[in-house]
Enzyme design. Sequence first.
Site, PDB file in Angstrom:
ATOM      1  N   ASN A   9       0.944  -1.102  -0.066  1.00 25.12           N
ATOM      2  CA  ASN A   9       0.030   0.131  -0.111  1.00 25.12           C
ATOM      3  C   ASN A   9       0.811   1.296   0.053  1.00 25.12           C
ATOM      4  O   ASN A   9       1.485   1.689   0.889  1.00 25.12           O
ATOM      5  CB  ASN A   9      -0.882  -0.192   1.309  1.00 25.12           C
ATOM      6  CG  ASN A   9      -1.762   1.364   1.352  1.00 25.12           C
ATOM      7  OD1 ASN A   9      -1.842   2.216   0.563  1.00 25.12           O
ATOM      8  ND2 ASN A   9      -2.320   1.335   2.496  1.00 25.12           N
ATOM      9  N   LYS A  11       0.194   4.206  -0.318  1.00 27.00           N
ATOM     10  CA  LYS A  11      -0.463   5.384   0.214  1.00 27.00           C
ATOM     11  C   LYS A  11      -0.187   6.640  -0.656  1.00 27.00           C
ATOM     12  O   LYS A  11       0.008   6.614  -1.994  1.00 27.00           O
ATOM     13  CB  LYS A  11       0.240   5.712   1.767  1.00 27.00           C
ATOM     14  CG  LYS A  11       0.002   4.279   2.502  1.00 27.00           C
ATOM     15  CD  LYS A  11       0.264   4.659   4.022  1.00 27.00           C
ATOM     16  CE  LYS A  11      -0.165   3.360   4.819  1.00 27.00           C
ATOM     17  NZ  LYS A  11      -0.184   3.577   6.092  1.00 27.00           N
ATOM     18  N   HIS A  96      -9.570   1.590   4.530  1.00 24.09           N
ATOM     19  CA  HIS A  96      -8.166   1.800   5.404  1.00 24.09           C
ATOM     20  C   HIS A  96      -8.653   2.601   6.465  1.00 24.09           C
ATOM     21  O   HIS A  96      -9.342   3.641   6.259  1.00 24.09           O
ATOM     22  CB  HIS A  96      -7.219   2.239   4.206  1.00 24.09           C
ATOM     23  CG  HIS A  96      -5.821   2.176   4.729  1.00 24.09           C
ATOM     24  ND1 HIS A  96      -5.278   3.006   5.784  1.00 24.09           N
ATOM     25  CD2 HIS A  96      -4.784   1.418   4.903  1.00 24.09           C
ATOM     26  CE1 HIS A  96      -4.214   2.951   6.318  1.00 24.09           C
ATOM     27  NE2 HIS A  96      -3.672   1.735   5.755  1.00 24.09           N
ATOM     28  N   GLU A  98      -6.921   5.115   7.499  1.00 21.34           N
ATOM     29  CA  GLU A  98      -6.705   6.461   7.174  1.00 21.34           C
ATOM     30  C   GLU A  98      -7.639   7.029   6.552  1.00 21.34           C
ATOM     31  O   GLU A  98      -8.018   8.311   6.641  1.00 21.34           O
ATOM     32  CB  GLU A  98      -5.292   6.619   6.224  1.00 21.34           C
ATOM     33  CG  GLU A  98      -4.163   6.505   7.250  1.00 21.34           C
ATOM     34  CD  GLU A  98      -2.962   5.932   6.479  1.00 21.34           C
ATOM     35  OE1 GLU A  98      -2.666   5.596   5.429  1.00 21.34           O
ATOM     36  OE2 GLU A  98      -2.078   5.216   7.265  1.00 21.34           O
ATOM     37  N   GLU A 168      -5.880  -4.519  10.456  1.00 20.38           N
ATOM     38  CA  GLU A 168      -4.797  -3.547  10.586  1.00 20.38           C
ATOM     39  C   GLU A 168      -4.944  -2.771  11.917  1.00 20.38           C
ATOM     40  O   GLU A 168      -5.803  -2.032  11.913  1.00 20.38           O
ATOM     41  CB  GLU A 168      -4.721  -2.505   9.343  1.00 20.38           C
ATOM     42  CG  GLU A 168      -4.404  -3.124   8.033  1.00 20.38           C
ATOM     43  CD  GLU A 168      -3.793  -2.175   7.132  1.00 20.38           C
ATOM     44  OE1 GLU A 168      -2.716  -2.642   6.603  1.00 20.38           O
ATOM     45  OE2 GLU A 168      -4.477  -1.169   6.822  1.00 20.38           O
ATOM     46  N   GLY A 174       2.214   2.513  10.957  1.00 19.30           N
ATOM     47  CA  GLY A 174       3.187   3.257  10.521  1.00 19.30           C
ATOM     48  C   GLY A 174       3.909   3.889  11.989  1.00 19.30           C
ATOM     49  O   GLY A 174       4.529   4.735  12.015  1.00 19.30           O
ATOM     50  N   SER A 214       3.210  -2.054  10.297  1.00 17.57           N
ATOM     51  CA  SER A 214       4.560  -2.150  10.687  1.00 17.57           C
ATOM     52  C   SER A 214       4.947  -3.650  10.720  1.00 17.57           C
ATOM     53  O   SER A 214       5.836  -3.998  11.280  1.00 17.57           O
ATOM     54  CB  SER A 214       4.841  -1.662  12.112  1.00 17.57           C
ATOM     55  OG  SER A 214       4.554  -0.289  12.467  1.00 17.57           O
TER      56      SER A 214
HETATM   57  P1  PGA Z   1       2.735   0.419   7.630  1.00 22.04           P
HETATM   58  O1  PGA Z   1       1.288   0.379   6.860  1.00 22.04           O
HETATM   59  O2  PGA Z   1       3.173  -0.999   7.223  1.00 22.04           O
HETATM   60  O3  PGA Z   1       3.488   1.508   7.154  1.00 22.04           O
HETATM   61  O4  PGA Z   1       2.503   0.339   9.108  1.00 22.04           O
HETATM   62  C1  PGA Z   1       0.348  -0.501   6.887  1.00 22.04           C
HETATM   63  C2  PGA Z   1      -1.009  -0.081   6.054  1.00 22.04           C
HETATM   64  O5  PGA Z   1      -1.457   1.348   6.497  1.00 22.04           O
HETATM   65  O6  PGA Z   1      -1.411  -0.640   5.331  1.00 22.04           O
END
Ligand code: PGA
Length: 251
Positions: A9, A11, A96, A98, A168, A174, A214
Amino acid sequence: MRKNIVAGNWKMNTTVPEGVKLAKEVNKALEGQDVNCDVIICVPFTHLVPVNDAIDANKLGLGAENCADHRSGAYTGEVSAPMVASTGAKYVILGHSERRQYYGETSETLKEKVGLALENGLTPIFCIGEVLEQREDGSYFDVVKKQIEEALFNLSAEDFSKLILAYEPVWAIGTGKTATDDQAQEMHAFIRKTIEDKYGKEVAENTSILYGGSCKPSNAKALFAKPDVDGGLIGGASLDTESFMGIVTAF
Ligand code: PGA
């Protein structure tokens, strides 16, 4: 049999030339490898067409990171599921955290998005997960169950079988703070049981449930070794070919 999947992903990262370069690098790295999972990259809308042209669809799947909750019309700035499908992309990340957190996406809008994605032949990678406060107050199972029920349980068993789910935990995204493999397994087993209660054992057993938050080469092996963890949705580590491949080859 459910599939093992590692999906990147990206982003809101990379310009178009940078993204095409990265996609080519990942594609090239996969050419020399016999990997034990499907590999997908989900990229910004602007990147879909050039990245699709740059990669081998037999090696690397392509997805968007979102799509609109309407088919077409006066929705300035939105990108519809038919538009995404017309680029050659086969997947779309929906729900997601976000999007839920910063753009106010609700189960109601997500239900529309999932329906439109499926109608247009896209495979949704549907994200669910609790925030830190819910992990700490112990409501996380209820929260995740509700997210699944509200946005997905209107689907027929046939349509539900087309989904990929991604657990998630928001506190792990992140932050560098990964859920432990036992925490992931516990939740994934719960999600599978929730699916089984609604759609039966066969659908539940065949649903790929990815872990995200992460995930990196150093922890992917332990996470993927858990019986109900069928792969990962990878943010930060998908922006670097070596890290991403380190996760892909963890299977
Ligand atoms: P990350 O993000 O691996 O940077 O923690 C995962 C995601 O949001 O899909």
